[in-house]
Design a protein around this motif. Sequence first.
Motif, PDB file in Angstrom:
ATOM      1  N   GLU A 145       0.851  -1.199   0.000  1.00  9.34           N
ATOM      2  CA  GLU A 145       0.000   0.000   0.000  1.00  9.34           C
ATOM      3  C   GLU A 145       0.881   1.241   0.000  1.00  9.34           C
ATOM      4  OE1 GLU A 145      -3.496   0.461   2.811  1.00  9.34           O
ATOM      5  OE2 GLU A 145      -2.122   1.945   3.671  1.00  9.34           O
ATOM      6  N   VAL A 146       0.465   2.247  -0.733  1.00  6.17           N
ATOM      7  CA  VAL A 146       1.161   3.535  -0.686  1.00  6.17           C
ATOM      8  C   VAL A 146       0.159   4.648  -0.479  1.00  6.17           C
ATOM      9  CG1 VAL A 146       3.113   2.851  -2.135  1.00  6.17           C
ATOM     10  CG2 VAL A 146       1.093   3.850  -3.190  1.00  6.17           C
ATOM     11  N   ILE A 147       0.598   5.683   0.179  1.00  2.00           N
ATOM     12  CA  ILE A 147      -0.211   6.900   0.352  1.00  2.00           C
ATOM     13  C   ILE A 147       0.597   8.076  -0.167  1.00  2.00           C
ATOM     14  CG2 ILE A 147      -1.345   8.440   1.972  1.00  2.00           C
ATOM     15  CD1 ILE A 147      -1.808   6.044   3.794  1.00  2.00           C
ATOM     16  N   LEU A 148       0.026   8.762  -1.119  1.00  2.00           N
ATOM     17  CA  LEU A 148       0.645   9.956  -1.667  1.00  2.00           C
ATOM     18  C   LEU A 148      -0.060  11.166  -1.073  1.00  2.00           C
ATOM     19  CD1 LEU A 148       0.867   8.858  -5.418  1.00  2.00           C
ATOM     20  CD2 LEU A 148       2.346   8.247  -3.495  1.00  2.00           C
ATOM     21  N   ARG A 149       0.725  12.142  -0.677  1.00  2.00           N
ATOM     22  CA  ARG A 149       0.166  13.281   0.037  1.00  2.00           C
ATOM     23  C   ARG A 149       0.274  14.575  -0.749  1.00  2.00           C
ATOM     24  NH1 ARG A 149       1.765   9.739   4.007  1.00  2.00           N
ATOM     25  NH2 ARG A 149       0.211   9.473   5.646  1.00  2.00           N
ATOM     26  N   CYS A 150      -0.716  15.402  -0.552  1.00  2.00           N
ATOM     27  CA  CYS A 150      -0.791  16.678  -1.256  1.00  2.00           C
ATOM     28  C   CYS A 150      -1.316  17.726  -0.289  1.00  2.00           C
ATOM     29  CB  CYS A 150      -1.729  16.524  -2.454  1.00  2.00           C
ATOM     30  SG  CYS A 150      -2.227  18.065  -3.268  1.00  2.00           S
ATOM     31  N   VAL A 151      -0.781  18.913  -0.379  1.00  2.00           N
ATOM     32  CA  VAL A 151      -1.357  20.057   0.314  1.00  2.00           C
ATOM     33  C   VAL A 151      -1.797  21.048  -0.753  1.00  2.00           C
ATOM     34  CG1 VAL A 151      -1.013  21.920   1.968  1.00  2.00           C
ATOM     35  CG2 VAL A 151       0.109  19.711   2.321  1.00  2.00           C
ATOM     36  N   PRO A 152      -3.102  21.117  -1.008  1.00  2.00           N
ATOM     37  CA  PRO A 152      -3.596  22.052  -2.035  1.00  2.00           C
ATOM     38  C   PRO A 152      -3.423  23.501  -1.584  1.00  2.00           C
ATOM     39  CG  PRO A 152      -5.215  20.344  -1.509  1.00  2.00           C
ATOM     40  CD  PRO A 152      -4.164  20.285  -0.462  1.00  2.00           C
ATOM     41  N   ILE A 153      -3.652  24.403  -2.488  1.00  2.00           N
ATOM     42  CA  ILE A 153      -3.622  25.823  -2.152  1.00  2.00           C
ATOM     43  C   ILE A 153      -4.763  26.108  -1.180  1.00  2.00           C
ATOM     44  CG2 ILE A 153      -3.909  28.157  -3.101  1.00  2.00           C
ATOM     45  CD1 ILE A 153      -2.472  27.106  -5.627  1.00  2.00           C
ATOM     46  N   SER A 154      -4.491  26.906  -0.170  1.00  2.00           N
ATOM     47  CA  SER A 154      -5.322  26.926   1.037  1.00  2.00           C
ATOM     48  C   SER A 154      -6.775  27.324   0.820  1.00  2.00           C
ATOM     49  CB  SER A 154      -4.697  27.832   2.096  1.00  2.00           C
ATOM     50  OG  SER A 154      -4.671  29.158   1.629  1.00  2.00           O
ATOM     51  N   ASN A 155      -7.097  28.222  -0.051  1.00  2.00           N
ATOM     52  CA  ASN A 155      -8.493  28.626  -0.198  1.00  2.00           C
ATOM     53  C   ASN A 155      -9.196  27.919  -1.350  1.00  2.00           C
ATOM     54  OD1 ASN A 155      -7.077  29.908  -2.206  1.00  2.00           O
ATOM     55  ND2 ASN A 155      -8.197  31.827  -2.067  1.00  2.00           N
ATOM     56  N   HIS A 156      -8.552  26.908  -1.903  1.00  2.00           N
ATOM     57  CA  HIS A 156      -9.150  26.177  -3.014  1.00  2.00           C
ATOM     58  C   HIS A 156     -10.159  25.155  -2.490  1.00  2.00           C
ATOM     59  CE1 HIS A 156      -5.963  27.071  -6.332  1.00  2.00           C
ATOM     60  NE2 HIS A 156      -6.498  28.157  -5.802  1.00  2.00           N
ATOM     61  N   LEU A 157     -11.157  24.871  -3.348  1.00  2.00           N
ATOM     62  CA  LEU A 157     -12.257  24.011  -2.932  1.00  2.00           C
ATOM     63  C   LEU A 157     -12.325  22.684  -3.675  1.00  2.00           C
ATOM     64  CD1 LEU A 157     -15.066  26.718  -2.748  1.00  2.00           C
ATOM     65  CD2 LEU A 157     -13.613  25.893  -0.891  1.00  2.00           C
ATOM     66  N   TYR A 158     -11.685  22.631  -4.840  1.00  2.00           N
ATOM     67  CA  TYR A 158     -11.744  21.432  -5.659  1.00  2.00           C
ATOM     68  C   TYR A 158     -10.345  20.825  -5.739  1.00  2.00           C
ATOM     69  CZ  TYR A 158     -16.333  22.985  -7.219  1.00  2.00           C
ATOM     70  OH  TYR A 158     -17.641  23.378  -7.257  1.00  2.00           O
ATOM     71  N   PHE A 159     -10.292  19.524  -5.643  1.00  2.00           N
ATOM     72  CA  PHE A 159      -8.997  18.849  -5.608  1.00  2.00           C
ATOM     73  C   PHE A 159      -9.008  17.682  -6.586  1.00  2.00           C
ATOM     74  CE2 PHE A 159      -8.492  21.510  -2.123  1.00  2.00           C
ATOM     75  CZ  PHE A 159      -9.528  21.324  -1.222  1.00  2.00           C
ATOM     76  N   TYR A 160      -7.848  17.420  -7.150  1.00  2.00           N
ATOM     77  CA  TYR A 160      -7.743  16.442  -8.222  1.00  2.00           C
ATOM     78  C   TYR A 160      -6.479  15.611  -8.066  1.00  2.00           C
ATOM     79  CZ  TYR A 160     -10.848  19.875 -10.373  1.00  2.00           C
ATOM     80  OH  TYR A 160     -11.881  20.750 -10.613  1.00  2.00           O
ATOM     81  N   TRP A 161      -6.567  14.405  -8.580  1.00  2.00           N
ATOM     82  CA  TRP A 161      -5.383  13.600  -8.820  1.00  2.00           C
ATOM     83  C   TRP A 161      -5.343  13.245 -10.301  1.00  2.00           C
ATOM     84  CZ3 TRP A 161      -1.335  13.005  -5.722  1.00  2.00           C
ATOM     85  CH2 TRP A 161      -1.495  13.184  -4.342  1.00  2.00           C
ATOM     86  N   TYR A 162      -4.152  13.391 -10.870  1.00  2.00           N
ATOM     87  CA  TYR A 162      -3.865  12.970 -12.229  1.00  2.00           C
ATOM     88  C   TYR A 162      -2.632  12.080 -12.175  1.00  2.00           C
ATOM     89  CZ  TYR A 162      -6.822  16.832 -13.963  1.00  2.00           C
ATOM     90  OH  TYR A 162      -7.866  17.691 -14.233  1.00  2.00           O
ATOM     91  N   ARG A 163      -2.459  11.289 -13.209  1.00  2.00           N
ATOM     92  CA  ARG A 163      -1.215  10.538 -13.296  1.00  2.00           C
ATOM     93  C   ARG A 163      -0.650  10.644 -14.708  1.00  2.00           C
ATOM     94  NH1 ARG A 163      -2.521   4.015 -13.650  1.00  2.00           N
ATOM     95  NH2 ARG A 163      -3.047   4.049 -15.872  1.00  2.00           N
TER      96      ARG A 163
END
Lengths: 114, 112
Positions: A18-36
């Motif tokens: 198992e792997v966990i990839l971490r992201c910290v989005p821009i602070s006031n943003h509301l929508y988040f995405y993962w792409y590969r």
Amino acid sequence: EPEVTQTPSHQVTQMGQEVILRCVPISNHLYFYWYRQILGQKVEFLVSFYNNEISEKSEIFDDQFSVERPDGSNFTLKIRSTKLEDSAMYFCASRWEASTDTQYFGPGTRLTVL
Amino acid sequence: GQQVMQIPQYQHVQEGEDFTTYCNSSTTLSNIQWYKQRPGGHPVFLIQLVKSGEVKKQKRLTFQFGEAKKNSSLHITATQTTDVGTYFCAGLGNQGAQKLVFGQGTRLTINP
């Protein structure tokens, strides 16, 4: 200028782990995405997340994948049992609100599955 | 599903020559975005086009959105070595659509 950050920059794992990839989005943003992006190929959409739930996902995003926003800042992608073909660059992106807003991409996590 | 095709896949030019990449969508787009990715880097947003027939310029870069909102182009005038990278177009489908559908990208290399 605010940035999307991702950790780790490179993750090496054994097939089946198992792997966990971490992201910290821009602070006031509301929508988040993962792409590969598999090496040398185009960027592919995996999943979008809004209001603490998945709003859209691609056929790539099967039961082995999950996303979570465990607190007010982090956004994670978990792959339960990695396969060789999961080796790719994984990009997190975020945007503020309107669908016409820019999606800002993080620097990516290179996942290598051995 | 929506597909975005981009040509050419590769382009090699002499420094100072012009460069153009073309993007075609299988469906009408609400908007199209262009990104540049340097080798080993992540996609960096360049510009967004929303209106039918829109043309935008950024210094030596000219972006166009077709009248039918299904195709787009990026033209670079007098390329410089700093222009090296892969240029991706990415389309948003319906209004309120979430996912960006990327083209395959055009990899630009430049002979100094």
